[in-house]
Scaffold this active site. Sequence first.
Site, PDB file in Angstrom:
ATOM      1  N   ALA A  14       0.869  -1.178   0.000  1.00  0.00           N
ATOM      2  CA  ALA A  14       0.000   0.000   0.000  1.00  0.00           C
ATOM      3  C   ALA A  14       0.903   1.225   0.000  1.00  0.00           C
ATOM      4  O   ALA A  14       2.059   1.149   0.429  1.00  0.00           O
ATOM      5  CB  ALA A  14      -0.877  -0.010   1.240  1.00  0.00           C
ATOM      6  N   GLY A  39       0.305  -5.014   0.817  1.00  0.00           N
ATOM      7  CA  GLY A  39      -0.913  -5.068   0.015  1.00  0.00           C
ATOM      8  C   GLY A  39      -0.700  -5.706  -1.349  1.00  0.00           C
ATOM      9  O   GLY A  39      -1.639  -6.255  -1.932  1.00  0.00           O
ATOM     10  N   GLU A  93      -0.833  -9.289  -0.756  1.00  0.00           N
ATOM     11  CA  GLU A  93      -2.238  -9.598  -0.426  1.00  0.00           C
ATOM     12  C   GLU A  93      -3.102  -9.683  -1.690  1.00  0.00           C
ATOM     13  O   GLU A  93      -3.994 -10.523  -1.782  1.00  0.00           O
ATOM     14  CB  GLU A  93      -2.786  -8.549   0.558  1.00  0.00           C
ATOM     15  CG  GLU A  93      -2.150  -8.713   1.943  1.00  0.00           C
ATOM     16  CD  GLU A  93      -2.522  -7.611   2.904  1.00  0.00           C
ATOM     17  OE1 GLU A  93      -2.279  -6.430   2.594  1.00  0.00           O
ATOM     18  OE2 GLU A  93      -3.058  -7.922   3.987  1.00  0.00           O
ATOM     19  N   GLU A 103       4.371  -5.329   7.212  1.00  0.00           N
ATOM     20  CA  GLU A 103       3.543  -4.352   7.935  1.00  0.00           C
ATOM     21  C   GLU A 103       3.946  -4.133   9.389  1.00  0.00           C
ATOM     22  O   GLU A 103       3.930  -3.007   9.870  1.00  0.00           O
ATOM     23  CB  GLU A 103       2.055  -4.789   7.893  1.00  0.00           C
ATOM     24  CG  GLU A 103       1.363  -4.507   6.577  1.00  0.00           C
ATOM     25  CD  GLU A 103       1.494  -5.629   5.557  1.00  0.00           C
ATOM     26  OE1 GLU A 103       2.388  -6.478   5.717  1.00  0.00           O
ATOM     27  OE2 GLU A 103       0.704  -5.636   4.592  1.00  0.00           O
TER      28      GLU A 103
END
Length: 257
Positions: free
Chosen positions: A66, A112, A115, A135
């Site tokens: 992200a 992300g 993911e 993270e």
Amino acid sequence: MNYQNILANNENGISTITINRPKQLNALNKLTIDELHHAINAAQNNNAVRVLILTGQGEKAFIAGADIKEFAGFSRQEGKKLSSDGHDKLFNLVENLSKPVISAINGFALGGGLELAMASHIRIAAESAKLGLPEVGLGVIPGYGGTQRLAHLTGKGKAMELIMTANMINAQEALKIGLVNHVVSLSELTDFSIKMASRIMRNSPMAVGNAIRAVNANYKDGVDGYQEEINAFGDCFGTEEFIEGTSAFLEKRKPNF
Ligand code: DAK
């Protein structure tokens, strides 16, 4: 729609969607998530598209997570909202799509980015790819399904290790633990992914979609996967594609789906 952060190209039944922010290592910001949502829905609704391939622009990154610059200033409320919006808009959308989604991982797949690859139905990694969920090193946890999907793919022990250490692993290690399906050289990645898509496209799209639905059912709370399989199996009968598939076998010819 004109996209700023992605490229979408439909050819021979395959929709290739490329995250196109190479200077930021294809980091996922809100606009990119919105554009992916739009392009994936467009591919789902386009009868000419049978398989989707997700990849990143350039040779360095699939998606390096992200966009840290964007979420750094978020409050608790904003974090929760972004997380649940993201789940619905992109990650669950991909996982539950009735058309197969292949992630062609051409470099860093972090946070992300990993993911999104894990929400896809098949992952093919370049030898140079690096995968991880960093993270906790940023003071957050995976927020787009990583704590759940990593454990589904690799088992709880490896998932705990990867998440708590925030270590990156290489493609061969990812293959060993079941995180990716195949590892190929970077120069072969596109062709290999297209060949996999073409192999899938020989089969009934309706049956492939029902198979995705049945396999996914095992990972949904409160859903009896066996019952879902019975339902999805039954749904195939009487369809044009079922008639074509069985007739082709009996007539000793290739089915035309
Ligand atoms: N976000 C924003 N920019 C990024 C980025 C990222 N995730 N990753 C790289 N970049 C940018 C860098 O800032 C740099 O920009 P400039 O300085 O040139 O302007 C450019 O991309 C090139 O990166 P580097 O110079 O760092 O390149 P290196 O080869 O030296 O290093 C690297 C490559 C991948 C090891 C390094 O860039 C790196 O560690 N990147 C960050 C990886 C990471 O920690 N990713 C984020 C994981 S956390 C949420 C839900 C989910 C999430 C968050 C919130 N909510 C619901 C709120 C998920 C979080 C994550 O994904």
